[in-house]
Design an enzyme around this catalytic site. Sequence first.
Site: not given
Ligand code: MOS
Length: 753
Positions: A250, A641, A715, A718
């Site tokens: 995605g 974590r 996260g 990215e």
């Molecule tokens: Mo990402 S560019 O927030 O799927």
Amino acid sequence: MMPEISPTQAPAHLRHGSNIGQPLTRREGVLKVKGEARYAADNHPPGMLHAVLAVSSIARGRVSFLDIAAARAHPGVVEVMTSANRPPLADDPDAKTNPFMFRLDLLQNDQVRYANQSIAMVIAETLEAASEGAALLAPRYEVLPARVGLDSSESFVPAAVGVGNPSEMRRGDIAAGLAAAAKQIDATYETPMQYHNAMEPHAIVAAWDGDTLSIDTPSQGLAMARGRIAGLFGIPPANIHIRSPYLGGGFGSKGLISGPQILGILAARLVGRPVKLVLRREQMYGPVGHRSPSRQRLRLGIDGDGMLTAIDHHARIASSSFDDFFEPAADASHTLYASPAIATSHEAVRADTGTPLFMRAPGEATGSIALESAIDEAASACGMDPLAFRLKNYAEVEPISGKPFSSKALRECYAQGAARFGWSKRPLAPRQMRDEAGLLVGWGIGTATFPALMFQAEARAVVRRDGSGLMETGAHDMGQGAWTAFAQIAADGLGLDLEQVEFKAGTSDLPDAGIAGGSAHTATAGMAIHEAGAAVIARLADLATGDERSPLFGAGNTGVVARGGRLFRRDDDSRSDSYGDILKRAGLDEIEARGKGAADPAAQAAYAMHAHGAVFAEVKVDPDLGQMRVTRMVGAFAAGRIVNPRMVRSQIFGGMIWGLSFALHEHAVMDRRSGRTLNANLADYHVPVNADVPDMEALLIEEQDRHVNALGIKGVGEIGVTGSAGAVANAVWHATGIRVRRFPIRIDDLLTA
Ligand code: MOS
């Protein structure tokens, strides 16, 4: 009175039946390997027709003629949808009522705003007939000159960049900072347009039953997609059922539903039969978002001690002629390096392209390669090792806001990454190292950072009388391993073993899991799952501690702990009660509760939240041919974590490969005359293949961040891109002594320098 319940507070490795932290393999991995995972385009409801888009070959103007008769006459063609017969919509596709609503091309008129824009759709009994019909349309156009690139039109200051960030931010006095500097860097970097190339192109199978709509389509944001479709078709969201169990990638392009997907739904409405549409690879280069090109000027001031005195980061980016998305490239300088003066600003132009959109680390990746290159140039100007320079200048608090953040974790990333890579053996000057074959060898570093965001999500938890559990949330697995990680969180949240928990995700009828974007999905939906689990356990505990037949009767003040399908008295492990017995005595078949995941506004006001990392790259360059090859990469990342180290490593490798790709491969080449992408295919649009990807290592630096959320999850989707692009670019400089400021770095840049 509510007992004190701590179902997941104990350290994960100490808990019986603990799942968080385990490197489990992908739950759906075997299905995928066997080809049994059903992606959107694998669905063939009875009576289904095939649709093929006809797209514009010009970038600006209008369609003056389509040979609809010829297409209609082709055997197997059922209908040709154009602006003349496209069913009506309840909402104007050009309306924009919130920043997440993007203008769509839905055959509203004959205007062409970019190449590969939809101009008609042919619907036929077979894919072949639809393709042939689309070719027969032979469009003619009134052509206007295309505005291409970053100098295509007058620039302006956008009202906001990204989604609602201020276009300009300042702290301190840049002029004073530069005046106080012993050395200055003033350099301009260019990054190209990049297009989404997920393995699975956008696809949809749409079927109407009266005013009820059933859709198979890949989505990173089911609830938002459902809301958008409901608005456009004027039907209640409850009438829309979207299935999106698997995505073939995605990366942001499936965050919002795209125009072609809506056209698939319109086609099904027009012909009264189910319709399937799959974008061709080249049709991805336009209507589904891309990474904006950028030209970024960085001015740095450095004092005699090698400390930054000013960071001025200005980015020029491009949006489409008809909508607003401004890549927040300069914002990369908000979050890494300390300086008494920091300014970030943007200017934008409008070009005849589809609207740029989210693409893995939008802004951060684009800005980071420029910032990390400039920091490297500053280190070199001061005669300093680039790691030593970074260690001197990384921020202890978030530079732009002054809020505390996890800089200690970043220091650890630098230290462990450097040790693993062997950085201390790096000669300071470039062009000093060669391998046994005579290739130039260079080592580069880049710092990685990405915000630890949270959106909003909900989950529903059930415990059944047979002792099993159910967790439901409409979460999205783009391939990143979300199903696996969420099932792990669900099992721990319910105090059950993984095999006892049924985990349901991937459809719009489930509670809204928010968007799988901004690297926030695991934290957000994970917290919703955790909270739903805690809530259902609390209800079970209420039942048990208030029931005199339970061994836990009266334990309310002491509290209970959930594990292995039982509740235990916190102060006495010998007294416990099973979920099944608790429900049986209460005469219940099951018990349910809901939970929400969202950021904590108080914590966000007090702290800046980011994941951090440091990436080290080795590049070898042929001194005669200029060929570059990345031969080694080591990244060290602190991202709170780690729910599943196997999935996380894989995510980080994906990001690091994209960073490598950013520095050396990806580049959508625009034809200035036609406004078309010349390399709109996977043969000419270069992405790394196996031979381009070296042995990679990702070190996961332990980090317990108590502020981001109760689970401490940040996260990882990215951040891998951000440090890696700069590390590779800086390694090319160290190998060759040539500083290339236009990306991707090409062979001719090295041969003609
Ligand atoms: Mo990402 S560019 O927030 O799927």
